[in-house]
Design a protein around this motif. Structure first.
Motif, mmCIF file in Angstrom:
data_model
loop_
_atom_site.group_PDB
_atom_site.id
_atom_site.type_symbol
_atom_site.label_atom_id
_atom_site.label_comp_id
_atom_site.label_asym_id
_atom_site.label_seq_id
_atom_site.Cartn_x
_atom_site.Cartn_y
_atom_site.Cartn_z
ATOM 1 N N THR A 80 0.846 -1.195 0.000
ATOM 2 C CA THR A 80 0.000 0.000 0.000
ATOM 3 C C THR A 80 0.878 1.240 0.000
ATOM 4 O OG1 THR A 80 -1.725 -1.146 1.250
ATOM 5 C CG2 THR A 80 -1.776 1.252 1.277
ATOM 6 N N ALA A 83 -1.067 6.366 2.531
ATOM 7 C CA ALA A 83 -2.461 6.792 2.484
ATOM 8 C C ALA A 83 -2.602 8.287 2.743
ATOM 9 C CB ALA A 83 -3.276 6.010 3.522
ATOM 10 N N TRP A 96 -6.426 -2.107 -7.956
ATOM 11 C CA TRP A 96 -5.746 -2.408 -6.686
ATOM 12 C C TRP A 96 -6.786 -2.970 -5.722
ATOM 13 C CZ3 TRP A 96 -5.794 0.496 -1.832
ATOM 14 C CH2 TRP A 96 -4.776 0.134 -0.941
ATOM 15 N N THR A 98 -8.162 -4.818 -2.095
ATOM 16 C CA THR A 98 -8.003 -5.026 -0.653
ATOM 17 C C THR A 98 -8.963 -6.138 -0.222
ATOM 18 O OG1 THR A 98 -9.735 -3.496 0.054
ATOM 19 C CG2 THR A 98 -7.566 -2.559 -0.412
ATOM 20 N N LEU A 117 -4.807 2.742 -7.967
ATOM 21 C CA LEU A 117 -3.531 3.416 -7.723
ATOM 22 C C LEU A 117 -3.166 4.288 -8.914
ATOM 23 C CD1 LEU A 117 -1.261 0.606 -6.185
ATOM 24 C CD2 LEU A 117 -2.764 2.223 -5.010
ATOM 25 N N CYS A 125 5.468 2.054 -4.009
ATOM 26 C CA CYS A 125 5.366 0.912 -3.095
ATOM 27 C C CYS A 125 5.804 -0.362 -3.822
ATOM 28 C CB CYS A 125 3.947 0.763 -2.554
ATOM 29 S SG CYS A 125 2.717 0.307 -3.790
ATOM 30 N N ALA A 127 4.071 -3.037 -4.511
ATOM 31 C CA ALA A 127 3.004 -3.843 -5.115
ATOM 32 C C ALA A 127 3.441 -4.341 -6.488
ATOM 33 C CB ALA A 127 1.724 -3.023 -5.232
ATOM 34 N N THR A 155 -2.448 -5.844 -5.475
ATOM 35 C CA THR A 155 -3.174 -5.922 -4.209
ATOM 36 C C THR A 155 -2.420 -5.164 -3.112
ATOM 37 O OG1 THR A 155 -2.051 -7.880 -3.306
ATOM 38 C CG2 THR A 155 -3.878 -8.271 -4.857
ATOM 39 N N ASN A 156 -3.122 -4.991 -1.981
ATOM 40 C CA ASN A 156 -2.420 -4.451 -0.811
ATOM 41 C C ASN A 156 -1.696 -5.585 -0.104
ATOM 42 O OD1 ASN A 156 -4.306 -5.810 0.771
ATOM 43 N ND2 ASN A 156 -5.002 -3.999 1.867
ATOM 44 N N GLN A 157 -1.138 -5.294 1.068
ATOM 45 C CA GLN A 157 -0.291 -6.265 1.764
ATOM 46 C C GLN A 157 -1.074 -7.396 2.424
ATOM 47 O OE1 GLN A 157 -0.733 -3.120 2.416
ATOM 48 N NE2 GLN A 157 -0.976 -2.700 4.600
#
Length: 562
Positions: A80, A83, A96, A98, A117, A125, A127, A155-157
């Motif tokens: 990510t 933010a 992207w 979550t 994104l 990042c 990703a 994707t996020n983490q």
């Protein structure tokens, strides 16, 4: 899960003589992986041994093979960007995902998340962009959401996703991950929440059939799952019809005037939910279920009529948010923590028009806990002394002021946590059955303080506190608190304030909240009347039985002496 279990064992499909064995598929996968490494498309991973007999849960058909995920696919994490920098995100942007994007219903194919994104955000990042056909697998909060990428995405983490080295395996791997998600989750680690690492994901073994049989398995599972979905829809329709019928019989109960009419109306209601209200047949236990059904129907809007002039619940949420902001700016309260979006998986029914699903925290202006000093076990001798509430004061559906301990000698009271009229009090620690139970306080005696295991929530209106108190007693909320509370045994479970504030709420307009509270109180009063009648009847029945028994014993004595 039975369908998937049978599918993963090869029990739903027939072997075909012309199927090429899975060993040939694995050889092709190995060559493709080596090619990608040689051309620097991917990095070389550590060598993975074949799963041992002890590592696999069952035997598979002779043409199948057990293989570790890290051999079948490249495992990729997510990331990510900051933010705090709005320029990292744009619409539609680079897809992207979550975990929240995958919780909105049964998602098999996923293309976009709620946010995209920007090129800047993606570059800032770690990703990774994955091709269409990749398997998106959530690895924390929660573990086990699975979907197939419909297009290139990242994707996020919260993911450990798979890029198959043989993309034709993607549909089968989707069902395999669905089937083995609980076992993968069991290998997760962590204290605050469990998470599956990349190493765990790579080493996990999956049963791999020949490609041709994979296609047949996917076709068969799709067919059976569609049938299950159809049956679920039919069952949901039956539940809705049953709910409407039960609500109608409750209206008849509420309109009964005479005792005979009341009992007849309750009998009809009892029949509608398969209860039996006959003397000596568990009628008091049945009445308890009647009360439960009343609560469950009330928070679905089945006991009240809509009023088109009611302000919708969205307006109420806006007013609460504005009042909370005012209090924060005036430094009367602290700025609350940001809550996650309401989890659609917890939205168990469609709310009526004008209602909204929200989190409990969206309705709360203040939340505070009490204090638990060391106190003597006895209650205070009079209201002039200070006391500290015990958990039992708020655990049984109504406020029990006598359940307290006297404040220890030499300790200064804390008037800020004194219980007040209209307080919504909730136990955040108790048995699995009682944790999270609540009361709304009516006219309490002075100088009683909350303990640290009691939470006080402040609402913009007392009616909302009373409505939330009803919701707290429904089966869905009780089941939720039993599920998320932590503890080593069922005799002492604890809820965090975040868990409490995250409770999903079907929120009616404020005026309808008042009608719901009034209707439930009226129906519960009728249940109280009937309960008293049943108790009196039970006492009379026992007295009559004892009298008959005494006369029989006396007769036996006389006969034996003559």
């Amino acid at each position: 899960m039975l369908i998937l279990d049978l599918a993963m064992r090869g029990r739903l499909t027939e072997r075909q003589d012309d199927d090429k064995p899975a060993s040939e598929l694995l050889d092709r996968i190995d060559r493709e992986r080596d090619r990608k490494v040689a051309e620097r498309e991917i990095r070389r991973r550590r060598s993975l041994s074949d799963p041992s007999v002890d590592e696999v849960p069952y035997e598979v058909p002779v043409t199948w093979r057990w293989a570790r995920i890290g051999r079948i696919a490249q495992v990729i994490g997510g990331a990510t960007p900051s933010a705090g920098d709005p320029s990292n995100f744009e619409e539609p942007g680079l897809p992207w995902i979550t975990p929240a994007d995958m919780s909105r219903g049964k998602v098999r194919l996923i293309a976009y998340g709620s946010r995209g994104l920007s090129e800047k955000g993606y570059a800032s990042c770690s990703a990774s962009l994955m091709p269409a056909g990749s398997l998106v697998f959530s690895s924390r909060a929660p573990i086990g959401y699975v979907a197939i990428a419909a297009n290139d995405l990242c994707t996020n983490q919260g993911f450990k996703s798979l890029v198959p080295h043989a993309m034709e395996c993607s549909p089968y791997l989707y069902w395999a991950l669905r089937a083995f998600a609980p076992m993968i989750a069991a290998r997760g680690s962590g204290t605050t929440f469990k998470e599956v690492s990349g190493g765990v994901m790579e080493s996990f073994p999956l049963p791999l059939p020949p490609v041709q049989e994979q296609h047949r398995i996917v076709e068969r599972v799709d067919e059976l799952m569609d049938l299950c979905d159809e049956l679920e829809e039919q069952q949901a329709a039956q539940v809705e019809t049953r709910s409407a019928l039960t609500a109608a019989t409750l209206h008849r109960v509420s309109e009964a005037d005479q005792a005979d009419d009341l009992r007849a109306a309750v009998a009809v209601f009892a029949d509608s939910i398969d209860l039996h209200l006959a003397p000596g047949k568990g009628d008091l236990a049945a009445l308890k279920r009647v009360r439960q059904v009343i609560l469950d129907l009330a928070v679905r809007g089945r006991l009240t009529r809509r009023d088109p002039d009611d302000e919708p619940a969205t307006n109420l949420l806006g007013k609460i948010a504005a009042e909370r902001d005012r209090l924060v700016k005036a430094k009367e309260i602290r700025k609350p923590r940001v809550l996650a979006d309401a989890d659609p998986c917890r939205q168990e029914f469609n709310v009526p028009k004008g209602w909204e699903w929200c989190r409990l925290g969206q309705l709360v202006l203040t939340n505070e806990a009490g204090w638990s000093p060391v106190c003597p076990p006895e209650p205070r001798p009079n209201d002039a002394e200070w006391g500290v509430l015990k958990l039992s004061a708020v655990s049984w559906g109504k406020f029990l002021a006598h359940e307290h301990k006297i404040l220890g000698a030499g300790l200064d009271p804390r008037p800020a946590i004194e219980v007040r009229d209209g307080d919504y009090l909730m136990s955040r620690a108790n048995t699995a059955a009682l944790v999270g139970r609540s009361v709304v306080v009516n006219d309490p005696p002075p100088r009683l303080m909350m303990s640290d295991l009691i939470v006080r929530l402040g609402f913009v209106d007392r009616v909302t506190a009373e409505y939330i108190n009803l919701l707290n007693g429904t089966r869905s909320v009780r089941a939720l608190y039993a599920e998320v509370s932590k503890g080593t045994s069922d005799t002492m479970r604890k809820l965090s304030r975040d868990q409490i504030l995250s409770t999903p709420v079907p929120l009616p307009p404020l005026d309808e909240q008042k009608r719901i509270v009034d209707r439930v109180e009226a129906l519960f009063a009728i249940c109280d009347q009937l309960e008293q009648q049943l108790l009196v009847a039970e006492v009379l029945r026992k007295d009559l039985g004892a009298s008959v028994g005494a006369h029989a014993a006396l007769a036996d004595t006389r006969n034996s002496t003559t």
